[in-house]
Enzyme design. Structure first.
Site, PDB file in Angstrom:
ATOM      1  N   VAL A   1       1.597  10.547 -23.049  1.00  0.00           N
ATOM      2  CA  VAL A   1       2.013  11.568 -23.893  1.00  0.00           C
ATOM      3  C   VAL A   1       1.819  11.184 -25.507  1.00  0.00           C
ATOM      4  CG1 VAL A   1       3.613  12.636 -22.375  1.00  0.00           C
ATOM      5  CG2 VAL A   1       4.558  10.798 -23.897  1.00  0.00           C
TER       6      VAL A   1
ATOM      7  N   ASN B   1      10.251  15.020 -21.333  1.00  0.00           N
ATOM      8  CA  ASN B   1      11.416  14.069 -20.817  1.00  0.00           C
ATOM      9  C   ASN B   1      10.599  12.716 -21.228  1.00  0.00           C
ATOM     10  OD1 ASN B   1      13.461  12.950 -18.934  1.00  0.00           O
ATOM     11  ND2 ASN B   1      11.376  12.527 -17.961  1.00  0.00           N
TER      12      ASN B   1
ATOM     13  N   TYR C   1      14.843   3.214 -30.698  1.00  0.00           N
ATOM     14  CA  TYR C   1      15.072   4.143 -29.825  1.00  0.00           C
ATOM     15  C   TYR C   1      15.925   5.373 -30.620  1.00  0.00           C
ATOM     16  CZ  TYR C   1      16.848   6.485 -25.557  1.00  0.00           C
ATOM     17  OH  TYR C   1      17.061   7.271 -24.645  1.00  0.00           O
TER      18      TYR C   1
ATOM     19  N   ALA D   1      16.386   6.280 -33.702  1.00  0.00           N
ATOM     20  CA  ALA D   1      15.592   6.846 -34.518  1.00  0.00           C
ATOM     21  C   ALA D   1      14.674   7.846 -33.840  1.00  0.00           C
ATOM     22  CB  ALA D   1      14.935   5.924 -35.715  1.00  0.00           C
TER      23      ALA D   1
HETATM   24  N1  LIG Z   1      18.790   6.685 -18.599  1.00  0.00           N
HETATM   25  C1  LIG Z   1      19.612   6.957 -19.626  1.00  0.00           C
HETATM   26  O1  LIG Z   1      20.709   6.361 -19.715  1.00  0.00           O
HETATM   27  C2  LIG Z   1      18.966   8.052 -20.521  1.00  0.00           C
HETATM   28  C3  LIG Z   1      19.988   8.568 -21.460  1.00  0.00           C
HETATM   29  C4  LIG Z   1      19.708   9.423 -22.508  1.00  0.00           C
HETATM   30  C5  LIG Z   1      18.319   9.717 -22.565  1.00  0.00           C
HETATM   31  N2  LIG Z   1      17.297   9.265 -21.492  1.00  0.00           N
HETATM   32  C6  LIG Z   1      16.243   9.783 -21.653  1.00  0.00           C
HETATM   33  O2  LIG Z   1      15.732  10.559 -20.824  1.00  0.00           O
HETATM   34  C7  LIG Z   1      14.193  10.347 -20.485  1.00  0.00           C
HETATM   35  C8  LIG Z   1      14.017   9.712 -18.996  1.00  0.00           C
HETATM   36  O3  LIG Z   1      14.631   8.383 -19.015  1.00  0.00           O
HETATM   37  P1  LIG Z   1      14.832   7.632 -17.438  1.00  0.00           P
HETATM   38  O4  LIG Z   1      16.151   7.001 -17.642  1.00  0.00           O
HETATM   39  O5  LIG Z   1      14.454   8.868 -16.384  1.00  0.00           O
HETATM   40  O6  LIG Z   1      13.632   6.541 -17.852  1.00  0.00           O
HETATM   41  P2  LIG Z   1      12.527   6.055 -16.708  1.00  0.00           P
HETATM   42  O7  LIG Z   1      11.904   4.958 -17.052  1.00  0.00           O
HETATM   43  O8  LIG Z   1      13.272   5.888 -15.186  1.00  0.00           O
HETATM   44  O9  LIG Z   1      11.523   7.190 -16.378  1.00  0.00           O
HETATM   45  C9  LIG Z   1      10.469   7.555 -17.364  1.00  0.00           C
HETATM   46  C10 LIG Z   1       9.493   8.208 -16.749  1.00  0.00           C
HETATM   47  O10 LIG Z   1       8.570   8.192 -18.214  1.00  0.00           O
HETATM   48  C11 LIG Z   1       7.202   7.934 -17.591  1.00  0.00           C
HETATM   49  N3  LIG Z   1       6.689   7.600 -18.977  1.00  0.00           N
HETATM   50  C12 LIG Z   1       7.119   6.525 -19.939  1.00  0.00           C
HETATM   51  N4  LIG Z   1       5.720   6.619 -21.008  1.00  0.00           N
HETATM   52  C13 LIG Z   1       5.195   7.565 -20.841  1.00  0.00           C
HETATM   53  C14 LIG Z   1       4.091   7.944 -21.567  1.00  0.00           C
HETATM   54  N5  LIG Z   1       3.863   7.191 -22.713  1.00  0.00           N
HETATM   55  N6  LIG Z   1       3.468   8.961 -20.940  1.00  0.00           N
HETATM   56  C15 LIG Z   1       3.709   9.597 -19.925  1.00  0.00           C
HETATM   57  N7  LIG Z   1       4.860   9.221 -19.251  1.00  0.00           N
HETATM   58  C16 LIG Z   1       5.694   8.257 -19.549  1.00  0.00           C
HETATM   59  C17 LIG Z   1       7.456   6.870 -17.021  1.00  0.00           C
HETATM   60  O11 LIG Z   1       6.244   6.730 -16.143  1.00  0.00           O
HETATM   61  C18 LIG Z   1       8.641   7.361 -16.093  1.00  0.00           C
HETATM   62  O12 LIG Z   1       8.032   8.041 -15.029  1.00  0.00           O
HETATM   63  C19 LIG Z   1      13.710   9.388 -21.602  1.00  0.00           C
HETATM   64  O13 LIG Z   1      13.237  10.275 -22.650  1.00  0.00           O
HETATM   65  C20 LIG Z   1      14.979   8.729 -22.010  1.00  0.00           C
HETATM   66  O14 LIG Z   1      14.980   8.224 -23.313  1.00  0.00           O
HETATM   67  C21 LIG Z   1      17.772   8.487 -20.630  1.00  0.00           C
END
Ligand SMILES: NC(=O)c1ccc[n+]([C@@H]2O[C@H](COP(=O)([O-])OP(=O)(O)OC[C@H]3O[C@@H](n4cnc5c(N)ncnc54)[C@H](O)[C@@H]3O)[C@@H](O)[C@H]2O)c1
Length: 250
Positions: A64, A90, A155, A157
């Site tokens: 992305v 996401n 993160y 920011a």
């Molecule tokens: N886990 C938490 O506690 C939490 C809390 C708040 C927000 N978030 C946000 O939720 C979202 C998902 O987090 P998660 O915990 O499921 O993470 P995760 O690492 O388990 O999954 C992230 C997914 O995004 C994909 N990805 C990463 N970089 C990419 C890129 N450049 N292009 C395309 N795909 C890409 C990865 O391959 C993976 O499938 C993120 O934006 C994260 O910041 C997570």
């Protein structure tokens, strides 16, 4: 009749974690899916399982943070389905790093995926939605986009940027019948959070910071995305919904 019968949902970062749970939820409720991830093995596994259950799935490998790869993925989705009704923006990355030690390459990497990537996807899909006469854009922010946490300056920011990108897009795109909202999860147990924190850290964190006494599950977040995408949220735009077990109530 399910809530999302006939809807096309474009979900980035949907190979694992919260993105995958969101894909499962929309599949259960009748949607056709476009799954996008930079990591092929997870993506193929999710595609296989959801397509095996009868859901129409188009799985696309794309980073992305690269606007050209985003453009190709959005074009492929439109070629396959003719429209995109709902975007779940996401994909994201995170790691812990003290603010005084962050090197330029790491700062840029986090911004490139979490903020710039979210913008490229929202802009490209937003253009499709404006042409087709409407849609719903849902951006993944975080409680870290609303309050600070030591060790996550890049993160935090980037997620703060997502919150204001969301509000600005909501203002500009309302007249095109496009709703734009953000979701701010707290601590959710996923491969991302498991890679950062030890079980001891998580146990103390829950005890001291989360009134509901547990970490969140990806499906706790997926249900909120489904609500925001649905007609029940027809008058909600420019909003950030916190899903954190009460953590920000302190
Ligand atoms: N886990 C938490 O506690 C939490 C809390 C708040 C927000 N978030 C946000 O939720 C979202 C998902 O987090 P998660 O915990 O499921 O993470 P995760 O690492 O388990 O999954 C992230 C997914 O995004 C994909 N990805 C990463 N970089 C990419 C890129 N450049 N292009 C395309 N795909 C890409 C990865 O391959 C993976 O499938 C993120 O934006 C994260 O910041 C997570």
């Amino acid at each position: 009749m399910s809530r999302f019968d006939g809807s096309v949902v474009f979900i980035t970062g949907s190979g694992r974690g919260i993105g995958r749970a969101i894909a499962e939820r929309f599949a259960q409720e009748g949607a056709a899916l476009v799954l996008v991830s930079d990591y092929e093995p997870d993506l193929r596994q999710t595609e296989k399982e959801l397509a095996g259950g009868g859901t129409p799935v188009l799985a696309l490998t794309a980073d992305v943070s690269d606007p050209e790869q985003v453009e190709r993925a959005v074009a492929a989705a439109v070629e396959r389905y003719g429209k995109i009704d709902i975007l779940v923006n996401n994909a994201g990355i995170a790691w812990e790093e003290p603010v005084l030690d962050i090197i330029a390459e790491n700062w840029r990497k986090v911004m490139d995926v979490n903020l710039n990537g979210m913008f490229w996807v929202a802009q490209q899909v937003g253009r499709v939605m404006a042409r087709q006469g409407g849609g719903v854009i849902l951006n993944m922010a975080s409680t870290n986009g609303l309050v600070g946490e030591a060790g996550y300056a890049h993160y935090n920011a980037s997620k703060g940027g997502v919150v204001l990108l969301t509000k600005t897009m909501a203002i500009e795109l309302g007249s095109s019948h496009i709703r734009v909202n953000a979701v701010c999860p707290g601590y959710i147990q996923t491969p991302m959070s498991e890679a950062i924190d030890s079980p001891e850290f998580i146990e103390r964190y829950v005890r001291e910071k989360i009134p509901l006494g547990r970490v969140g599950k990806p499906k706790d977040v997926a249900g909120v995305f489904a609500f925001l995408a649905s007609e029940d949220a027809a008058f909600i735009t420019g909003e950030t919904i916190v899903v954190d077990g009460g953590q920000l109530a302190f």
